[in-house]
Design an enzyme around this catalytic site. Structure first.
Site, PDB file in Angstrom:
ATOM      1  N   ASP A 117       4.508  94.852  58.275  1.00 32.78           N
ATOM      2  CA  ASP A 117       4.520  94.014  59.470  1.00 32.78           C
ATOM      3  C   ASP A 117       4.482  92.545  59.049  1.00 32.78           C
ATOM      4  O   ASP A 117       3.578  92.130  58.330  1.00 32.78           O
ATOM      5  CB  ASP A 117       3.294  94.348  60.332  1.00 32.78           C
ATOM      6  CG  ASP A 117       3.366  93.727  61.721  1.00 32.78           C
ATOM      7  OD1 ASP A 117       3.973  92.653  61.876  1.00 32.78           O
ATOM      8  OD2 ASP A 117       2.789  94.319  62.656  1.00 32.78           O
ATOM      9  N   THR A 191      13.491 103.649  52.730  1.00 31.56           N
ATOM     10  CA  THR A 191      12.658 103.993  53.875  1.00 31.56           C
ATOM     11  C   THR A 191      13.547 104.096  55.111  1.00 31.56           C
ATOM     12  O   THR A 191      14.733 103.752  55.081  1.00 31.56           O
ATOM     13  CB  THR A 191      11.592 102.915  54.121  1.00 31.56           C
ATOM     14  OG1 THR A 191      12.222 101.752  54.688  1.00 31.56           O
ATOM     15  CG2 THR A 191      10.885 102.526  52.821  1.00 31.56           C
ATOM     16  N   GLU A 192      12.960 104.539  56.236  1.00 30.63           N
ATOM     17  CA  GLU A 192      13.718 104.586  57.487  1.00 30.63           C
ATOM     18  C   GLU A 192      14.208 103.193  57.874  1.00 30.63           C
ATOM     19  O   GLU A 192      15.376 103.017  58.250  1.00 30.63           O
ATOM     20  CB  GLU A 192      12.841 105.142  58.616  1.00 30.63           C
ATOM     21  CG  GLU A 192      12.457 106.602  58.478  1.00 30.63           C
ATOM     22  CD  GLU A 192      11.126 106.815  57.766  1.00 30.63           C
ATOM     23  OE1 GLU A 192      10.590 107.921  57.856  1.00 30.63           O
ATOM     24  OE2 GLU A 192      10.637 105.856  57.114  1.00 30.63           O
ATOM     25  N   TYR A 193      13.320 102.209  57.791  1.00 29.17           N
ATOM     26  CA  TYR A 193      13.704 100.845  58.135  1.00 29.17           C
ATOM     27  C   TYR A 193      14.779 100.306  57.202  1.00 29.17           C
ATOM     28  O   TYR A 193      15.712  99.628  57.622  1.00 29.17           O
ATOM     29  CB  TYR A 193      12.483  99.916  58.090  1.00 29.17           C
ATOM     30  CG  TYR A 193      11.600  99.984  59.307  1.00 29.17           C
ATOM     31  CD1 TYR A 193      12.094  99.700  60.573  1.00 29.17           C
ATOM     32  CD2 TYR A 193      10.257 100.297  59.190  1.00 29.17           C
ATOM     33  CE1 TYR A 193      11.275  99.746  61.690  1.00 29.17           C
ATOM     34  CE2 TYR A 193       9.429 100.349  60.303  1.00 29.17           C
ATOM     35  CZ  TYR A 193       9.948 100.081  61.551  1.00 29.17           C
ATOM     36  OH  TYR A 193       9.135 100.133  62.651  1.00 29.17           O
TER      37      TYR A 193
END
Length: 211
Positions: A117, A191-193
């Site tokens: 984040d 990763t997914e992101y």
């Protein structure tokens, strides 16, 4: 980031044997949890678990712990692991600020920070996982040869992380502002992101640091 609550997620997590409870009692004894003395790697803020699950599959001679603060996210990672038969993967639901209470000095061989984040407002800088206080925590639990690997598509966060790692006394082994088009791309686990942002054409930034 607003997260959708998943009904029953806390109960699901509590009942899953892959999720470790009473985590402070395991400090300095994580090898007993896995039943071996293999190297230990952790991912802090693992999201839905694609990265750490694939790392565990590729590296059966290493132990992995995925750390996630939010129950509604962790439960999605557990769903991905329903068919995983390896014994080298566990999960913890906790806040990253507590890692020195959960892991002992020299107990961790590597730390992964993937698409953390960014907390873009200046007043929230201390919450970023690459703020200098977090770098100091990582140093406390890492083995002497341990490293931190950080990936993001957020350039301001990446530049901030470079500055903070230096301020905390860390040395950079390599830095790239476009991982997928660099010499370091081979063997990269996405990763997914990362898959999403890369498909949009966003360059992926990565650093590897040691103390």
């Amino acid at each position: 980031m607003r997260l959708r609550n998943v009904k029953g997620s806390r109960e699901t997590i509590a009942a899953n044997p892959l999720v470790i409870q009473n985590i402070t009692e395991k400090k300095g004894q994580w090898n007993k949890v896995f039943g071996n003395n293999n190297p230990l790697y952790i991912e802090i803020g693992m999201g839905k678990g694609q990265f750490i699950l694939e790392m565990a599959r590729r590296n059966p001679d290493r132990n992995f712990i995925g750390i996630e603060k939010y129950s509604s996210v962790l439960v999605r990672a557990l769903e991905k692991c329903e068919t995983f038969e390896g014994g080298n993967l566990r999960f913890i639901r906790m806040d990253a600020e507590e890692i020195t209470e959960v892991f002992a000095a020299n107990e961790v061989d590597g730390i992964y920070l993937n698409f953390s984040d960014p907390w873009p407002k200046d007043r929230h800088a201390k919450r970023r996982l690459t703020y200098r206080d977090f770098w100091n925590r990582y140093h406390q639990i890492l083995a002497p040869t341990g490293k931190v690997v950080f990936k993001t598509d957020n350039r301001p966060l990446f530049d901030f992380s470079l500055e903070e790692s230096a301020a905390a006394g860390w040395t950079l082994d390599n830095v790239t502002y476009d991982l997928h088009h660099s010499p370091y791309a081979e063997g990269n686990v996405m990763t997914e992101y990362e898959a999403k942002f890369s498909a949009l054409g966003n360059p992926i930034h990565r650093l590897i640091a040691h103390y």
